[in-house]
Motif scaffolding. Structure first.
Motif, short mmCIF file in Angstrom:
data_model
loop_
_atom_site.label_atom_id
_atom_site.label_comp_id
_atom_site.label_asym_id
_atom_site.label_seq_id
_atom_site.Cartn_x
_atom_site.Cartn_y
_atom_site.Cartn_z
N ASN A 73 -14.90 41.24 -77.73
CA ASN A 73 -15.33 42.55 -77.25
C ASN A 73 -15.74 42.57 -75.78
O ASN A 73 -16.11 43.62 -75.27
N ALA A 74 -15.71 41.45 -75.10
CA ALA A 74 -16.19 41.37 -73.72
C ALA A 74 -15.19 42.01 -72.76
O ALA A 74 -13.98 41.82 -72.88
N ALA A 75 -15.70 42.77 -71.79
CA ALA A 75 -14.86 43.47 -70.82
C ALA A 75 -13.98 42.50 -70.01
O ALA A 75 -12.79 42.79 -69.81
N PRO A 76 -14.49 41.35 -69.54
CA PRO A 76 -13.62 40.45 -68.78
C PRO A 76 -12.44 39.94 -69.60
O PRO A 76 -11.34 39.77 -69.08
N VAL A 77 -12.65 39.72 -70.89
CA VAL A 77 -11.55 39.25 -71.74
C VAL A 77 -10.54 40.37 -71.96
O VAL A 77 -9.34 40.15 -71.92
N LYS A 78 -11.05 41.58 -72.16
CA LYS A 78 -10.14 42.72 -72.31
C LYS A 78 -9.32 42.91 -71.03
O LYS A 78 -8.12 43.21 -71.09
N GLU B 78 -6.63 40.27 -71.03
CA GLU B 78 -5.58 40.61 -71.99
C GLU B 78 -4.71 41.78 -71.49
O GLU B 78 -3.49 41.76 -71.67
N ASN B 79 -5.34 42.77 -70.85
CA ASN B 79 -4.58 43.90 -70.30
C ASN B 79 -3.65 43.44 -69.18
O ASN B 79 -2.49 43.87 -69.11
N LYS B 80 -4.15 42.59 -68.29
CA LYS B 80 -3.32 42.05 -67.19
C LYS B 80 -2.15 41.25 -67.77
O LYS B 80 -1.02 41.39 -67.31
N LYS B 81 -2.44 40.44 -68.75
CA LYS B 81 -1.40 39.62 -69.38
C LYS B 81 -0.32 40.52 -69.98
O LYS B 81 0.88 40.27 -69.79
#
Length: 176
Positions: free
Chosen positions: A46-51, A54-57
């Motif tokens: 749920n962390a914003a940096p991980v999201k 994932e969005n960049k990827k």
């Protein structure tokens, strides 16, 4: 010894035994266990940096797929030119294929390096651990635990009751 003295001694002994047992019960160390990898997964899910990562990827993969499809279409076009005997257009198309393939390779390498840097920064971040330790302290103090053990270091934990597993409580306290 008189009968009164014997009764008094017996009552006093029972009272002292009760006090010793009560004191011993207060001194019992209360343990808990937590599955830190489960907490870590819940936190980073749920962390914003991980999201953001994932969005960049996904964005990069979409662009790579788009460019790959263009190259496939050019290869088909080249094959059609060759089948028709149009070598001039086949050579021109091959030049476009080579140019776009080189661009795609450079783009892929650059974006993979960017993703690796983002991932390394995520893994180095100690924000999670700061929050985890504060939360563990809060849960331990409110639950009366003297010690919380990590299940990841389970070499020394041979058995534990699920009643001492506070993993879900920690995840809830972190707001995940």
């Amino acid at each position: 010894m008189t009968k009164k003295t014997k009764i008094f001694t017996l009552v006093l002994s029972i009272f002292m035994l009760g006090c010793v047992q009560a004191f011993a019960q207060q001194q019992i160390t209360k343990f808990a266990v937590v599955d830190t990898s489960k907490v870590y997964s819940a936190y980073y899910r749920n962390a914003a940096p991980v999201k953001n990562y994932e969005n960049k990827k996904a964005e990069f993969q979409k662009e790579i797929a788009k460019r790959s499809d263009e190259i496939k279409q050019l290869r088909k076009k080249k094959a059609d030119y060759e089948a028709a005997g149009d070598t001039a257009n086949a050579q021109k198309t091959q030049a476009d294929i080579t140019k776009k393939t080189e661009y795609l390779t450079d783009y892929t390498n650059a974006k993979n390096a960017e993703l690796e840097t983002m991932l390394a920064n995520l893994q180095k971040s100690d924000d999670f651990y700061k929050k985890l330790y504060k939360t563990l302290q809060k849960v331990a103090e409110s639950g009366g635990y003297s010690m919380i053990l990590s299940l990841q270091d389970s070499n020394s934990i041979l058995w534990y009751s699920s009643s001492v597993d506070i993993t879900d409580q920690v995840i809830q306290e972190l707001g995940l």
